[in-house]
Design an enzyme around this catalytic site. Structure first.
Site, mmCIF file in Angstrom:
data_model
loop_
_atom_site.group_PDB
_atom_site.id
_atom_site.type_symbol
_atom_site.label_atom_id
_atom_site.label_comp_id
_atom_site.label_asym_id
_atom_site.label_seq_id
_atom_site.Cartn_x
_atom_site.Cartn_y
_atom_site.Cartn_z
ATOM 1 N N ASP A 1 0.800 -1.313 -0.100
ATOM 2 C CA ASP A 1 -0.004 0.105 -0.063
ATOM 3 C C ASP A 1 0.949 1.165 -0.009
ATOM 4 O O ASP A 1 1.829 1.606 0.927
ATOM 5 C CB ASP A 1 -1.010 0.146 1.247
ATOM 6 C CG ASP A 1 -1.837 1.375 1.142
ATOM 7 O OD1 ASP A 1 -2.918 1.128 0.807
ATOM 8 O OD2 ASP A 1 -1.270 2.389 1.967
ATOM 9 N N TYR B 1 3.125 10.007 -0.549
ATOM 10 C CA TYR B 1 4.382 9.337 0.328
ATOM 11 C C TYR B 1 5.811 9.519 -0.546
ATOM 12 O O TYR B 1 6.697 9.141 0.162
ATOM 13 C CB TYR B 1 3.996 7.659 0.237
ATOM 14 C CG TYR B 1 2.827 7.401 1.103
ATOM 15 C CD1 TYR B 1 2.157 8.451 1.707
ATOM 16 C CD2 TYR B 1 2.512 5.951 0.989
ATOM 17 C CE1 TYR B 1 0.965 7.955 2.482
ATOM 18 C CE2 TYR B 1 1.135 5.502 1.663
ATOM 19 C CZ TYR B 1 0.527 6.614 2.647
ATOM 20 O OH TYR B 1 -0.441 5.867 3.242
ATOM 21 N N LYS C 1 -3.002 6.066 -4.011
ATOM 22 C CA LYS C 1 -4.077 7.011 -3.885
ATOM 23 C C LYS C 1 -3.869 8.291 -4.280
ATOM 24 O O LYS C 1 -2.698 8.797 -4.444
ATOM 25 C CB LYS C 1 -4.040 7.184 -2.244
ATOM 26 C CG LYS C 1 -4.046 5.868 -1.226
ATOM 27 C CD LYS C 1 -4.075 6.060 -0.032
ATOM 28 C CE LYS C 1 -3.773 4.797 0.902
ATOM 29 N NZ LYS C 1 -2.367 4.667 0.951
ATOM 30 N N HIS D 1 -7.835 9.744 -1.158
ATOM 31 C CA HIS D 1 -7.021 9.755 -0.011
ATOM 32 C C HIS D 1 -7.749 10.404 1.154
ATOM 33 O O HIS D 1 -7.732 9.887 2.322
ATOM 34 C CB HIS D 1 -5.458 10.470 -0.222
ATOM 35 C CG HIS D 1 -4.572 10.026 0.541
ATOM 36 N ND1 HIS D 1 -3.066 9.805 0.394
ATOM 37 C CD2 HIS D 1 -4.548 9.401 1.901
ATOM 38 C CE1 HIS D 1 -2.599 9.241 1.402
ATOM 39 N NE2 HIS D 1 -3.177 8.894 2.442
#
Length: 276
Positions: free
Chosen positions: A49, A54, A79, A112
């Protein structure tokens, strides 16, 4: 049956999703995230994930390419970030994530956060991606009941997953019941509350009975609660330890005891008060 790391749950569109995955939030792009993902795949994890925000999708993609596991045996989630929400911008963001991951498709793509005034258009883009076969399942993250109710008034396709903060201090019973009633799979981020629960006396007592760690008890509680879980770690021994949860079972009494730890306590932001 929750008896091995290869155990899966069937989403409402028939796609199988692993119960346990690796989260890579705050894992640095490059060597750190590559090593973590490769260690997880070696340990038997098949679900990874990540998210655009990120900033480590490239490393995740490199680790996937370097592993010897066929792509179709992996379940990769990413996401769309808040600033990319909207119809056309979400379609572009998806293609950018796919390019960074160096993949032909995603297994799961999530909104998200529920950005007010945008998430319905964003969802329409996810539906388009799903219809076009670019993603095998679509869902949301950090949606409260009222966000889901609002989305469902116009959605052609129900979300398959809602990924939210969930741990023994934040039980989210109303939201879990709503998701269950609408066949939306509940998924936990921050299942270990960033380590804040590891010295809990009651959890320690249960862990000692099973000769397990507190982290393993919490992750097992997730699974027995019907919640998909994605603990984050970059340390190989911890990644392996987190997966060693399929050789024991918590009793009904132990499950109730852990449920009773709930304080509706958030470690992360409240989706209704998030600074978008």
């Amino acid at each position: 049956m929750l008896n091995s790391i290869s155990s899966t749950v069937s989403l409402h569109n028939g796609i199988d999703m692993p119960w346990l995955g690796l989260g890579v939030y705050k894992a640095e792009d490059g060597k750190q995230v590559i090593d973590a993902v490769k260690a997880a795949i070696r340990a038997g994890y098949r679900s990874i994930d990540t998210a655009a925000i990120y900033k480590n999708e490239e490393g995740v993609g490199q680790a996937i390419k370097q592993s010897e596991i066929p792509r179709e045996q992996l379940f990769i989630t990413s996401k769309v970030w808040n600033s990319d929400q909207g119809f056309e911008s979400t379609l572009r963001a998806f293609e950018e994530s796919l390019a960074r991951l160096n993949l032909d498709y995603l297994d799961l793509y999530l909104i998200h956060w529920p950005v007010e005034g945008k998430y319905k258009e964003t969802w329409r883009a996810l539906e388009q991606l799903y219809k076009d076969g670019k993603v095998r399942a679509i869902g949301v993250s950090n949606f409260h009941v009222h966000h889901l109710q609002d989305l469902l008034t116009e959605a052609e396709i129900k979300p398959m997953v809602n990924q939210v903060e969930f741990h023994p201090k934040l039980f989210q019973e109303e939201l879990r019941n709503f998701c269950r009633d609408h066949q939306i799979q509940f998924e936990a981020w921050s299942p270990l509350m960033h380590g804040k629960l590891l010295d809990n006396e009651l959890l320690t007592e249960i862990a000692n009975k099973h000769n397990k760690t507190v982290a393993q008890v919490i992750l097992r509680w997730d699974l027995q609660s019907g919640v998909v879980t994605i603990p984050k770690s970059t340390k190989e021994h911890r990644i392996i330890e987190n997966a060693s949860i399929f050789d024991f079972e918590l009793t009904n009494e132990e499950m109730r005891t852990i449920n009773d730890l709930n304080e509706d306590l958030r470690f992360g932001p409240d989706p209704d008060n998030f600074d978008f």
